[in-house]
Design a protein around this motif. Sequence first.
Motif, PDB file in Angstrom:
ATOM      1  N   THR A  23      -4.155  -5.156  -0.025  1.00  0.00           N
ATOM      2  CA  THR A  23      -2.396  -4.899   0.313  1.00  0.00           C
ATOM      3  C   THR A  23      -1.924  -5.007  -0.308  1.00  0.00           C
ATOM      4  O   THR A  23      -1.744  -6.287  -0.821  1.00  0.00           O
ATOM      5  CB  THR A  23      -2.253  -4.595   1.721  1.00  0.00           C
ATOM      6  N   SER A  81      -2.743  -8.933  -3.262  1.00  0.00           N
ATOM      7  CA  SER A  81      -2.528  -7.894  -4.104  1.00  0.00           C
ATOM      8  C   SER A  81      -2.568  -8.166  -5.465  1.00  0.00           C
ATOM      9  O   SER A  81      -2.693  -8.927  -5.681  1.00  0.00           O
ATOM     10  CB  SER A  81      -0.656  -7.014  -4.169  1.00  0.00           C
ATOM     11  N   ILE A  82      -3.022  -6.535  -6.353  1.00  0.00           N
ATOM     12  CA  ILE A  82      -3.585  -6.872  -7.433  1.00  0.00           C
ATOM     13  C   ILE A  82      -2.429  -6.724  -8.383  1.00  0.00           C
ATOM     14  O   ILE A  82      -2.188  -6.926  -9.951  1.00  0.00           O
ATOM     15  CB  ILE A  82      -4.135  -6.125  -7.805  1.00  0.00           C
ATOM     16  N   GLY A  83      -1.057  -6.140  -7.984  1.00  0.00           N
ATOM     17  CA  GLY A  83       0.675  -5.626  -8.810  1.00  0.00           C
ATOM     18  C   GLY A  83       1.305  -5.012  -7.903  1.00  0.00           C
ATOM     19  O   GLY A  83       0.935  -5.241  -7.078  1.00  0.00           O
ATOM     20  N   TYR A 103       2.733  -2.624  -7.872  1.00  0.00           N
ATOM     21  CA  TYR A 103       3.162  -1.356  -7.785  1.00  0.00           C
ATOM     22  C   TYR A 103       1.503  -0.867  -6.291  1.00  0.00           C
ATOM     23  O   TYR A 103       1.110  -1.552  -6.244  1.00  0.00           O
ATOM     24  CB  TYR A 103       2.437  -0.486  -8.890  1.00  0.00           C
ATOM     25  N   LEU A 144      -0.403   1.350  -4.979  1.00  0.00           N
ATOM     26  CA  LEU A 144      -2.542   2.586  -5.179  1.00  0.00           C
ATOM     27  C   LEU A 144      -2.394   3.020  -3.269  1.00  0.00           C
ATOM     28  O   LEU A 144      -1.758   2.893  -2.505  1.00  0.00           O
ATOM     29  CB  LEU A 144      -3.700   1.485  -5.040  1.00  0.00           C
ATOM     30  N   ALA A 159      -8.386  -2.299  -6.163  1.00  0.00           N
ATOM     31  CA  ALA A 159      -8.356  -3.520  -5.941  1.00  0.00           C
ATOM     32  C   ALA A 159      -9.543  -4.876  -5.673  1.00  0.00           C
ATOM     33  O   ALA A 159      -9.154  -5.594  -6.704  1.00  0.00           O
ATOM     34  CB  ALA A 159      -6.768  -3.794  -4.752  1.00  0.00           C
TER      35      ALA A 159
HETATM   36 CL1  6GU Z   1      -4.444  -4.506  -3.197  1.00  0.00          CL
HETATM   37  N1  6GU Z   1      -3.588  -2.304  -2.859  1.00  0.00           N
HETATM   38  C1  6GU Z   1      -3.085  -1.065  -2.440  1.00  0.00           C
HETATM   39  N2  6GU Z   1      -2.918   0.301  -1.182  1.00  0.00           N
HETATM   40  N3  6GU Z   1      -2.023  -1.124  -3.696  1.00  0.00           N
HETATM   41  C2  6GU Z   1      -1.587  -2.300  -4.246  1.00  0.00           C
HETATM   42  C3  6GU Z   1      -2.340  -3.050  -3.957  1.00  0.00           C
HETATM   43  C4  6GU Z   1      -3.603  -3.452  -3.126  1.00  0.00           C
HETATM   44  N4  6GU Z   1      -1.996  -4.226  -5.154  1.00  0.00           N
HETATM   45  C5  6GU Z   1      -0.886  -3.579  -5.546  1.00  0.00           C
HETATM   46  N5  6GU Z   1      -0.945  -2.229  -5.710  1.00  0.00           N
END
Ligand code: 6GU
Length: 244
Positions: free
Chosen positions: A87, A130-132, A134, A136, A142
């Motif tokens: 998330t 979270s990968i950054g 922003y 998604l 992710a």
């Molecule tokens: Cl892990 N999920 C979503 N929906 N948005 C993201 C994310 C993950 N990491 C960065 N933005």
Amino acid sequence: MLNFHIITLFPELIAAYCSTSIIGRGVKAGKISVHTYNPRDFCSDSYRKVDDTPYGGGPGMVLKPEPFYAAVESIARPADSPILLMTPQGKRFSYKEANSLARNSDITILCGHYEGFDERIRSLASHEFSIGDYVLTGGELAALVVIDSVGRLIPGVVGKHVSVKNESFVDGLLEGPQYTKPVEFRGMSVPEIVRNGNHKAIAQWRRQEALKRTFSIRPDLLAEAELDEVDEAYILSLKKQIES
Ligand code: 6GU
């Protein structure tokens, strides 16, 4: 052998990536496995409804807890193995997390969706990533980032294991420049130093280039990097160069 279990409403996305290139090869070689579980297949109603309107009102829909719990409970996995929730609210995923996750036999990943999920789904997770910074539309990209970055650390997945040792982040620095033939291309030439075969000088140059790149692009990484006195002296010289 590392088994990934991915809970997703879009299993095709995961399957397409994981059957291709290096990760696909790792799967075929039996070094990793990637299983998908669609919450829609775990609905008890005939409409296979995975979302519903939010309590308290408001726009959009919220993912229901029951199909996600049922999907997780269907997985053959060690009870203490990690369950990741992807998330934008999670802890930032990094090389450090990839490395420690690579020690597991099984990793379960829950993919959220843009509309948001019932807060009780969070209780399933041992980690939230979270990968950054922003947003998604869904957690699938992710999850693929986790599969790819963890999967490639499993011995035998990446062709040459030495290349994993020399890359960015292993020692906390960005990787420096690399060159191949031709020596001269559109006015850009390969630095003399990497052509002359003096291995000690090449190693020193590579270290300095990595330090230089990290210093200019990601100075925040230097605080955590493994640096010796020679490195520190070189960084000091870079700082002085800027000041002058
Ligand atoms: Cl892990 N999920 C979503 N929906 N948005 C993201 C994310 C993950 N990491 C960065 N933005």
